[in-house]
Design an enzyme around this catalytic site. Structure first.
Site, mmCIF file in Angstrom:
data_model
loop_
_atom_site.group_PDB
_atom_site.id
_atom_site.type_symbol
_atom_site.label_atom_id
_atom_site.label_comp_id
_atom_site.label_asym_id
_atom_site.label_seq_id
_atom_site.Cartn_x
_atom_site.Cartn_y
_atom_site.Cartn_z
ATOM 1 N N HIS A 1 -7.493 -4.568 10.144
ATOM 2 C CA HIS A 1 -7.082 -4.203 8.811
ATOM 3 C C HIS A 1 -6.233 -4.977 7.952
ATOM 4 C CE1 HIS A 1 -4.923 0.438 9.837
ATOM 5 N NE2 HIS A 1 -3.695 -1.033 9.120
ATOM 6 N N GLU B 1 -9.522 -1.466 4.854
ATOM 7 C CA GLU B 1 -10.408 -1.961 6.503
ATOM 8 C C GLU B 1 -11.815 -2.554 6.884
ATOM 9 O OE1 GLU B 1 -8.774 0.296 8.762
ATOM 10 O OE2 GLU B 1 -8.474 2.571 8.140
ATOM 11 N N ASP C 1 0.707 -1.404 0.353
ATOM 12 C CA ASP C 1 -0.274 -0.127 -0.390
ATOM 13 C C ASP C 1 1.065 1.462 0.206
ATOM 14 O OD1 ASP C 1 1.008 -0.467 3.055
ATOM 15 O OD2 ASP C 1 -1.598 -1.105 3.025
HETATM 16 C C1 GLP Z 1 -0.606 0.268 8.644
HETATM 17 C C2 GLP Z 1 -0.055 -0.111 7.513
HETATM 18 C C3 GLP Z 1 -0.219 -2.021 7.375
HETATM 19 C C4 GLP Z 1 0.297 -2.239 8.912
HETATM 20 C C5 GLP Z 1 -0.269 -1.645 10.022
HETATM 21 C C6 GLP Z 1 0.418 -2.002 11.299
HETATM 22 O O1 GLP Z 1 -1.516 0.762 8.461
HETATM 23 N N1 GLP Z 1 -0.684 0.179 6.064
HETATM 24 O O2 GLP Z 1 -0.376 -2.790 6.306
HETATM 25 O O3 GLP Z 1 -0.309 -3.976 9.039
HETATM 26 O O4 GLP Z 1 -0.008 -0.239 9.691
HETATM 27 O O5 GLP Z 1 1.419 -1.094 11.809
HETATM 28 P P1 GLP Z 1 1.805 -1.489 12.982
HETATM 29 O O6 GLP Z 1 3.391 -2.427 12.389
HETATM 30 O O7 GLP Z 1 3.132 -0.186 12.712
HETATM 31 O O8 GLP Z 1 1.263 -2.039 13.947
#
Ligand code: GLP
Length: 250
Positions: free
Chosen positions: A147, A152, A77
């Site tokens: 997500h 979402e 993404d």
């Molecule tokens: C973002 C990304 C996701 C990721 C999520 C969790 O929203 N788009 O792909 O899994 O963050 O992030 P973290 O690993 O910092 O908790």
């Protein structure tokens, strides 16, 4: 506490262990995959969770254990409106933490473009993935609301790469990377759920107490579009790395 390995949970293989163990074990999987298939197609993720794995992949590359020279990569993404020079963009994140430190040719690395995208144009990403032969191993983190990528709650399981309106809770969760929540873009381009599920194998990482509820719901609850990560119960080859906090409600 020592980790324990290879517990089966339905179709899924779960490792509950420290972050360090997760990074080492998962990195070994990449090393094995690239020994068998040097031109594998790798799906990568952003966020804090994969950072130790990326550092371990860099370490294994520097040690001469693995080469990414013939790989092609696709990230999940990107924020709409941020170009790759923007330090908050996911392109910049990947270049900084992984791509600039290994031997993957830059032209083989793909992150959806957040610039000038339309609902129609972003679907090209799925065509690019298909043309590359499909993703062999997709890495996933999870948002606190379940997500995956930026899909979402409520995203159709049949979705391909699309433009997403980010929820307030996601923008708040990701505000730590920006000056304030108002600076977090309101939209993103994300692989769809179907795009993710098309990967031949999935590596799912979750760490910290804040992920415990959603890990429980995704693994133990019904498969529902309200919890996007619950779709993983339907995938034939998912390996999960959870730390003790994220696994505490299982
Ligand atoms: C973002 C990304 C996701 C990721 C999520 C969790 O929203 N788009 O792909 O899994 O963050 O992030 P973290 O690993 O910092 O908790």
């Amino acid at each position: 506490m020592a980790g324990f390995w290879g517990r089966r949970f339905g179709n899924m293989k779960i490792h509950i262990c420290t972050k360090e163990q997760a990074a080492q074990r998962a990195a070994e999987r990449y090393v094995q995959l690239l020994r068998e298939k040097p031109n594998a197609v790798l799906g990568f993720a952003t966020g804090s969770t994969p950072l130790q794995l990326y550092a371990e992949l860099v370490r294994r590359y520097q040690a001469g254990d693995v080469s990414f020279r013939n790989t092609t990569t696709f990230n999940l993404d990107e924020y709409v409106g941020l170009d790759g020079e923007n330090t908050e963009s996911y392109r910049y994140f990947m270049d900084t933490h992984l791509f600039s430190k290994i031997d993957v040719p830059k032209g083989n690395t793909h992150v959806p473009s957040g610039i000038g995208c339309t609902d129609a144009s972003v679907t090209v990403y799925d065509d690019l993935i298909a043309a590359a032969g499909g993703i062999d191993l997709q890495l996933l983190g999870v948002g606190r609301n379940g997500h995956i990528g930026f899909n979402e709650p409520g995203t159709p399981f049949g979705s391909i790469t699309h433009i997403v309106n980010l929820s307030r809770s996601t923008r708040e969760a990701n505000a730590r990377f920006f000056n304030s929540v108002d600076d977090v873009p309101r939209q993103a381009v994300s692989m769809g759920i179907k795009t993710v599920m098309n990967a031949r194998a999935i590596l799912f990482f979750a760490q910290g107490e804040k992920k415990a509820q959603v890990v429980h719901d995704a693994l133990c609850g019904p498969v529902t579009e309200d919890v996007p990560a619950s779709v993983l119960q339907l995938h034939p080859d998912v390996e999960l790395y959870l730390d003790f906090d994220a696994a505490k409600l299982l």
